[in-house]
Design a protein around this motif. Structure first.
Motif, PDB file in Angstrom:
ATOM      1  N   THR A   3       0.864  -1.189   0.000  1.00 62.29           N
ATOM      2  CA  THR A   3       0.000   0.000   0.000  1.00 62.29           C
ATOM      3  C   THR A   3       0.893   1.229   0.000  1.00 62.29           C
ATOM      4  N   PRO A   4       0.781   2.108  -0.987  1.00 68.52           N
ATOM      5  CA  PRO A   4       1.637   3.295  -1.033  1.00 68.52           C
ATOM      6  C   PRO A   4       1.450   4.174   0.202  1.00 68.52           C
ATOM      7  N   LEU A   5       2.541   4.710   0.706  1.00 67.36           N
ATOM      8  CA  LEU A   5       2.509   5.589   1.867  1.00 67.36           C
ATOM      9  C   LEU A   5       1.978   6.956   1.479  1.00 67.36           C
ATOM     10  N   THR A   6       1.170   7.552   2.354  1.00 69.11           N
ATOM     11  CA  THR A   6       0.688   8.917   2.160  1.00 69.11           C
ATOM     12  C   THR A   6       1.179   9.777   3.319  1.00 69.11           C
ATOM     13  N   THR A   7       0.827  11.044   3.316  1.00 70.74           N
ATOM     14  CA  THR A   7       1.194  11.935   4.416  1.00 70.74           C
ATOM     15  C   THR A   7       0.171  11.901   5.539  1.00 70.74           C
ATOM     16  N   ARG A  35      -3.256   3.584   5.718  1.00 65.30           N
ATOM     17  CA  ARG A  35      -3.382   2.139   5.867  1.00 65.30           C
ATOM     18  C   ARG A  35      -2.090   1.414   5.485  1.00 65.30           C
ATOM     19  N   ALA A  36      -1.097   2.165   5.053  1.00 70.51           N
ATOM     20  CA  ALA A  36       0.161   1.538   4.662  1.00 70.51           C
ATOM     21  C   ALA A  36       0.898   0.969   5.862  1.00 70.51           C
ATOM     22  N   ILE A  37       0.652   1.537   7.049  1.00 69.38           N
ATOM     23  CA  ILE A  37       1.344   1.111   8.266  1.00 69.38           C
ATOM     24  C   ILE A  37       0.326   0.637   9.284  1.00 69.38           C
ATOM     25  N   ARG A  38       0.592  -0.503   9.886  1.00 70.98           N
ATOM     26  CA  ARG A  38      -0.238  -0.999  10.983  1.00 70.98           C
ATOM     27  C   ARG A  38       0.559  -0.852  12.280  1.00 70.98           C
ATOM     28  N   TYR A  39       0.017  -0.113  13.240  1.00 66.85           N
ATOM     29  CA  TYR A  39       0.663   0.027  14.538  1.00 66.85           C
ATOM     30  C   TYR A  39       0.091  -1.038  15.470  1.00 66.85           C
ATOM     31  N   LEU A  40       0.937  -1.946  15.913  1.00 67.09           N
ATOM     32  CA  LEU A  40       0.503  -2.985  16.835  1.00 67.09           C
ATOM     33  C   LEU A  40       0.315  -2.426  18.236  1.00 67.09           C
ATOM     34  N   THR A  41       0.979  -1.312  18.530  1.00 66.00           N
ATOM     35  CA  THR A  41       0.750  -0.569  19.769  1.00 66.00           C
ATOM     36  C   THR A  41       0.598   0.892  19.383  1.00 66.00           C
ATOM     37  N   SER A  42      -0.069   1.670  20.235  1.00 70.42           N
ATOM     38  CA  SER A  42      -0.245   3.098  19.934  1.00 70.42           C
ATOM     39  C   SER A  42      -0.506   3.860  21.219  1.00 70.42           C
ATOM     40  N   THR A  43       0.487   3.888  22.085  1.00 73.58           N
ATOM     41  CA  THR A  43       0.340   4.516  23.382  1.00 73.58           C
ATOM     42  C   THR A  43       1.513   5.439  23.660  1.00 73.58           C
ATOM     43  N   ALA A  44       1.288   6.451  24.470  1.00 68.29           N
ATOM     44  CA  ALA A  44       2.360   7.353  24.885  1.00 68.29           C
ATOM     45  C   ALA A  44       2.926   6.960  26.240  1.00 68.29           C
ATOM     46  N   ALA A  45       2.327   5.956  26.881  1.00 75.56           N
ATOM     47  CA  ALA A  45       2.714   5.606  28.242  1.00 75.56           C
ATOM     48  C   ALA A  45       3.840   4.583  28.308  1.00 75.56           C
ATOM     49  N   SER A  46       4.040   3.819  27.243  1.00 70.39           N
ATOM     50  CA  SER A  46       5.075   2.781  27.241  1.00 70.39           C
ATOM     51  C   SER A  46       5.959   2.936  26.016  1.00 70.39           C
ATOM     52  N   ASP A  47       7.248   2.662  26.197  1.00 72.55           N
ATOM     53  CA  ASP A  47       8.167   2.625  25.072  1.00 72.55           C
ATOM     54  C   ASP A  47       8.232   1.187  24.570  1.00 72.55           C
ATOM     55  N   HIS A  48       8.388   1.027  23.251  1.00 70.74           N
ATOM     56  CA  HIS A  48       8.433  -0.302  22.648  1.00 70.74           C
ATOM     57  C   HIS A  48       9.682  -0.367  21.780  1.00 70.74           C
ATOM     58  N   VAL A  49      10.648  -1.163  22.197  1.00 71.62           N
ATOM     59  CA  VAL A  49      11.955  -1.197  21.552  1.00 71.62           C
ATOM     60  C   VAL A  49      12.369  -2.644  21.295  1.00 71.62           C
ATOM     61  N   ASN A  50      13.545  -2.795  20.645  1.00 74.18           N
ATOM     62  CA  ASN A  50      14.051  -4.124  20.314  1.00 74.18           C
ATOM     63  C   ASN A  50      13.007  -4.900  19.511  1.00 74.18           C
TER      64      ASN A  50
END
Length: 750
Positions: A627-631, A636-651
């Motif tokens: 799916t081509p990326l838009t601004t 819909r080009a990206i699916r965020y499995l998490t979307s919170t400001a309270a936890s960092d998700h790394v590695n």
């Protein structure tokens, strides 16, 4: 019409041809369907009234263009869905002019759910379910509205799927995700209404304005996971689908019916203009409700909960992972490898924050394996032989080298990507990049990958092999001090193979590489100059022709270390048998982005979050995004499995698991963020199964193990990876790495 009984096709055909009686039947029969869907989606009286009118008007106006009369109902619902989306967009546009992206007001106007609970004599659980809908995200409200219409017999599952523009299977996945969030919301409502509320929950609610919203849902969910009392509040709830037994659609208010009736007083071609009709319908509707009118008898309570076999590891969290049990230890088996010398298993990234130092891991065609790790002295890479049971099968092969950046296992040995003293010399005292082949425990050949113009202070790269050619992708620095990357190919004897590039992404802050039968190999780079992730297969430097996969805010060379920082770029890109790919990374998203007028292919990006969330995108092949990326941040080009400001998700890592993929990440309770780097307390490693299309399957699960190296699929369909069985420290920067004399191999079977 409020059942799945199909309206006769000849009625649709007649209405399409201008028959007023048939048109009146279509509008009258389908108005309750549209009214209930829009009402549950919007929950605002004036908006419901206006959007229902707009939907019906457009349906009447566009009816002559309907080519398939037997698909009238999903066609109508698609129009309603589009109108709701446009209304949401107009709301957010207005809000964004006066409020920051993450601070838009979540306070609802008088809504369907509130009116339902007050006006209808519902049972306690039905009333609580009505209140729970206020805690849902907008996309789940849409899914809920369609699902309830299906449960009421107003739509079939096929019509729901078509209305959503999805396949039946995909619609089922979307409905399951919505139901998981609704179940969480119902538990929240019960916990909040408890006569003797948990003191810890009361403390967690400090500052709450009593308005349901996603931020507070996530905060309360964290408490539910940690509190046996509050978390158990939802165990006695009757399943939502059982509450829907005998449901009927809410009746359309008389004044709205009368206004809609004007639609059939004119022909489709001369329908009243939308603006004029909406203006006529500005009266606030007072008898709206978001829920179905349930029958006035509770279903029998559910049977006692009986412990069952642990569920498989997987599903999409909407923010932080949904409360769910850990993956049972019997689903993941482990083997501990004893090391002859210490291994410094953490490494400071660009910001100084520590990451897991990469431990390359590879399995040979005959089922034996090799594990590479850098000794704490920083001068030697140990390559440990493992048998088919993944237990140590001999002494380490010690290779002089300063980094373990890529490993290929062969039946007779291995190939290693590392760095040593630069044979050409350089201004900065950097290393040279080397590809080294070992057979039978002895070096067969060594090939230098850098030249007189470049060196490498840190490879942070990867190594791939297609059976005849090696591809080594790594970071380099030129004599002016500028950083870029290089992709070099070598044949089975170590001789150069044409292709690749000597200077690609600049500055490269993350590398992903996967082998293809034919060159070029698939490659992705994170580029700070252009502020984004690029599919640069066969191209090198991002330019028109390189698909942009993500917008990431970059400052002074730092882009949030999407592929893991100086710990190494690995296991971020997986290939499936049909040529499709999934890419996973840690992302801060974006709230605004626009082309950079000073750069022909760069963008100016403002991060959405100070922390990172887990992002996934799909590639149709090695050259193209699915799916081509838009601004638009909601692309819909990206699916965020998490979307919170309270936890960092790394590695964040991804590996192929049978015909699916498995994504893992470390979760960190944030104590503070600065310039895209967050500190905090490690709270666990989570895993999520995805289909080959990137769709979550089941729930995200907290693992009993961690991840510190390549995720490698085994011949029997299981997935294996190495890790150090010690709690990682994400609270501070600049510390010396701790050491260990053991590495553990995990194998996930289900």
């Amino acid at each position: 019409m409020t059942t799945t009984e199909q309206i006769p096709t000849d009625v649709v055909v007649a209405a399409r041809s201008g028959d007023r009686k048939a048109l009146n039947a279509l509008v009258t029969d389908h108005l309750p369907l549209v009214y209930n869907f829009v009402g549950r989606m919007l929950g605002r009286h004036a908006d419901v009234d206006d959007v229902v009118q707009e939907t019906m008007l457009r349906a009447v106006r566009d009816l002559p263009a309907l080519r398939e009369p037997d698909r009238f109902r999903p066609w109508l619902m698609a129009i309603a869905r589009h109108q709701v989306t446009e209304r949401h967009r107009s709301r957010h546009t207005v809000a964004s002019r006066t409020t920051p992206f993450d601070e838009e007001s979540q306070e609802p106007d008088p809504d369907f759910a509130g009116v339902t609970a007050l006006r209808l004599d519902l049972s306690t659980q039905r009333r609580q379910t009505a209140e729970a809908t206020l805690w849902l995200d907008d996309d789940h409200r849409e899914t809920l509205a369609l699902w309830w219409l299906e449960a009421a017999g107003a739509l079939t599952r096929a019509e729901v799927a078509e209305s959503m523009g999805l396949s039946v299977a995909h619609a089922g996945v979307r409905i399951q995700r919505m139901r998981e969030q609704l179940d969480l919301a119902r538990t929240i409502v019960v916990a909040l209404a408890a006569p003797d509320r948990c003191p810890d929950l009361t403390a967690a609610l400090a500052g709450w304005d009593d308005v349901p919203g996603s931020l507070w849902r996530k905060r309360i969910a964290r408490h539910l996971r940690e509190c046996d009392v509050c978390g158990g509040a939802g165990r006695s709830l009757v399943p939502t689908e059982r509450l829907l037994a005998g449901a009927a659609l809410i009746a359309v208010p008389i004044d709205l019916k009368s206004r809609i009736a004007t639609l059939t007083s004119t022909s489709p071609a001369s329908a009243v203009p939308v603006g004029k009709l909406v203006a006529a319908g500005s009266v606030v509707v007072t008898a709206v409700a978001a829920l179905l009118l349930f029958i006035d008898r509770d279903p029998e309570p559910p049977p006692p909960v009986v412990a069952a076999a642990p569920p498989s590891a997987v599903a999409a969290p909407s923010a932080t992972p949904s409360p769910s049990p850990s993956v049972a230890k019997k689903a993941i088996t482990t083997t501990t490898i004893t090391l002859p010398v210490p291994f410094a298993y953490r490494i400071g990234g660009y910001s100084g924050k520590q990451h897991s130092r990469r431990t390359p891991f590879a399995v040979a065609p005959n089922g034996t394996a090799w594990l590479a790790w850098l000794a704490a002295d920083g001068a030697n890479v140990h390559v440990t032989p493992l048998g088919k049971d993944l237990k140590r099968s001999g002494d380490d092969v010690v290779v002089p080298g300063r980094e373990a950046s890529g490993l290929i296992a062969h039946d007779d040995g291995f190939a290693l990507l590392t760095r040593r003293a630069d044979p050409n010399g350089n201004t900065f005292g950097d290393s040279g990049a080397y590809l080294i082949r070992y057979r039978g425990g002895k070096q067969a050949w060594s090939s230098v990958l850098t030249d007189a113009a470049t060196s490498t202070p840190m490879l942070v790269g990867d190594l791939a092999w297609n059976g005849t050619v090696y591809g080594a992708y790594f970071a380099v620095r030129d004599e002016s001090g500028h950083f870029g990357d290089r992709l070099s190919y070598r044949d089975a004897g170590g001789s150069p193979v044409s292709g690749g590039w000597t200077w690609g992404c600049s500055h490269n802050t993350g590398i992903a590489l996967a082998a293809e039968k034919k060159l070029p190999f698939a490659s992705v780079c994170a580029n700070d100059w252009k502020d984004g992730l690029f599919l640069n297969t066969g191209i090198g430097f991002p330019r028109p022709g390189a698909a942009r996969l993500d917008h990431e805010e970059c400052v002074a060379g730092y882009c949030g270390e999407p592929f893991g920082g100086d710990g190494g770029s690995y296991s971020n890109l997986v290939r499936f048998a049909d040529g499709r790919y999934l890419l996973a990374w840690q992302s801060r998203g974006w709230s605004r982005t626009s082309p950079d007028p000073a750069d022909d292919y760069g963008y100016l990006v403002t991060a959405r979050w100070k922390n990172h969330n887990v992002a996934v995108t799909s590639l149709s092949d090695k050259n193209s995004a699915a799916t081509p990326l838009t601004t638009d941040p909601s692309t819909r080009a990206i699916r965020y499995l998490t979307s919170t400001a309270a936890s960092d998700h790394v590695n964040v890592r991804i590996g192929r698991f049978g015909t699916n993929a498995f994504v893992v990440w470390d979760q960190v309770a944030v104590s503070g963020c600065s310039a895209g780097v967050c500190d905090g307390r490690y709270t666990g490693t989570y895993g999520q199964v995805l289909t080959a299309a990137g769709v979550p399957s089941g729930k995200a699960r907290k693992l009993d193990v961690q991840v510190g190296g390549d995720l490698v699929p085994l011949a029997d369909g299981t997935l294996a990876w190495p890790f150090v069985d010690k709690t990682p420290d994400y609270r501070s920067r600049g510390k010396a790495s701790p050491t260990t004399k053991t590495i553990t191999i995990a194998v996930m079977t289900s």
